[in-house]
Design a protein around this motif. Sequence first.
Motif, short mmCIF file in Angstrom:
data_model
loop_
_atom_site.label_atom_id
_atom_site.label_comp_id
_atom_site.label_asym_id
_atom_site.label_seq_id
_atom_site.Cartn_x
_atom_site.Cartn_y
_atom_site.Cartn_z
N LEU A 173 51.77 -73.55 86.98
CA LEU A 173 52.50 -72.37 87.03
C LEU A 173 53.99 -72.72 87.43
O LEU A 173 54.18 -73.41 88.63
N LYS A 174 55.09 -72.17 86.98
CA LYS A 174 56.57 -72.07 87.46
C LYS A 174 56.61 -70.89 88.21
O LYS A 174 56.38 -69.65 87.65
N ILE A 175 57.28 -70.99 89.34
CA ILE A 175 57.92 -69.90 90.03
C ILE A 175 59.19 -69.15 89.28
O ILE A 175 60.33 -70.04 89.50
N VAL A 176 59.29 -67.99 88.82
CA VAL A 176 60.41 -67.50 88.29
C VAL A 176 61.33 -67.20 89.44
O VAL A 176 61.29 -66.85 90.34
N GLN B 209 69.42 -65.46 91.23
CA GLN B 209 70.00 -66.60 90.25
C GLN B 209 71.14 -67.17 91.07
O GLN B 209 71.17 -68.49 91.07
N LYS B 210 72.08 -66.31 91.61
CA LYS B 210 73.37 -67.02 92.21
C LYS B 210 73.11 -67.76 93.16
O LYS B 210 73.61 -68.62 93.60
N THR C 207 57.02 -77.40 94.92
CA THR C 207 57.76 -78.30 95.46
C THR C 207 59.30 -78.03 95.89
O THR C 207 59.71 -77.84 96.78
N SER C 208 59.69 -77.46 94.57
CA SER C 208 61.31 -77.32 94.73
C SER C 208 61.54 -76.09 95.24
O SER C 208 62.39 -75.78 96.19
N ALA C 209 60.60 -75.06 95.17
CA ALA C 209 60.54 -73.69 95.69
C ALA C 209 60.71 -73.95 97.31
O ALA C 209 61.36 -73.33 98.10
N ASN C 210 59.77 -74.63 97.63
CA ASN C 210 59.63 -74.90 99.19
C ASN C 210 60.96 -75.62 99.66
O ASN C 210 61.43 -75.25 100.87
N HIS C 211 61.46 -76.53 99.10
CA HIS C 211 62.80 -77.40 99.37
C HIS C 211 63.56 -76.55 99.39
O HIS C 211 64.53 -76.48 100.62
N LEU C 212 63.89 -75.54 98.56
CA LEU C 212 65.22 -74.77 98.46
C LEU C 212 65.01 -73.85 99.59
O LEU C 212 66.14 -73.26 100.06
N ALA C 213 63.85 -73.29 99.83
CA ALA C 213 63.54 -72.33 100.87
C ALA C 213 63.99 -72.89 102.14
O ALA C 213 64.55 -72.15 102.89
N HIS D 189 59.30 -70.33 82.35
CA HIS D 189 60.18 -71.18 82.98
C HIS D 189 60.43 -70.66 84.58
O HIS D 189 60.02 -69.50 84.87
N GLY D 190 60.79 -71.79 85.24
CA GLY D 190 60.83 -71.65 86.52
C GLY D 190 61.07 -72.81 87.16
O GLY D 190 61.31 -74.05 86.74
N ILE D 191 60.54 -73.02 88.40
CA ILE D 191 60.45 -74.14 89.29
C ILE D 191 59.27 -74.41 89.78
O ILE D 191 58.50 -73.40 90.07
#
Length: 295
Positions: A275-278, A284-285, A17-23, A12-14
């Motif tokens: 693979l999902k990045i946890v 989390q917050k 692409t999502s990780a890069n966008h949120l970063a 479970h994770g993201i």
Amino acid sequence: MEKINEVFFGEHGITSTSANHLANLAKELIAANEAKLKNLSFVTTKIDIVGSQSQQGKTVTQGVNEAFLQEIKKLLERISEYNAFCAWMREAIKAKEVELDRICSMTFTQWLRDNKIDIKSPDLEVYVDFSDIFEKLNIKERNEYYTLEAIASTIGRYIHKKGSISLARAQLQESIIKPYCATGAGKDTLIYSHCPSVDEAKVDEVFIDLQKWHRSVEQQLNQIRYSIKRKVTEEKIRLGNEKRLEREKFENQKKELMFQFNEWKVRENEKVSKLKIVIPEALQKTYDYLTSLEN
């Protein structure tokens, strides 16, 4: 996967692409918050011109008030949280890229080594010579060969051109042609008379018989040598066929392993790509806040 990289991934994770966008989003928030602290001042500066009617002057720099002062810690906390979030995501993305690069650059040889698979290309050279077959002769065959070799050598030593029997025969023939010879001169002259002690025909008969015996022994030796040489050729052919079969077996095994290797590459690449990045509990917050900005 390398042990050091396992911590970043889970069921479970993201996605990367999502990780890069949120970063990137967190980076923008960091910049916005840092801007508030960039020209921080606790002093309000005013300027007044001599002779001016204004009593308060003009404000050049406005120092922060007490309310903002209390916000500084919260600003630093938010910047730290965003930086921590970025650090985790960037390292996770980098770890994923490392794993993908490792799979891409993996060689067939390294894959075999990692999986403890040992295959060796067979040597196609065939090494068989006279001595290899000769040493397999049994005691009777070996003794026969040595005996014939000894007889041939012995006879040959006596009947060849400089052998004692051959020289004695030549001397006999010479004595028949020249039965007398003299040495010295005058009263010291010595006359030698040469008379055959055996009949020349019998000597020739014995000599010819020895030659026949020698040829017979040599013939037997050559037959044994030929037999051994023929076996050398047969053994070379047999071993050559075995080597070719080993080579074919090796090539088929290598082909099958190469197929498995390529399948492994495709499978591992797909596995790592999915693979999902946890998200660590501590982040989390921040994650929730960043994703809420997208809605």
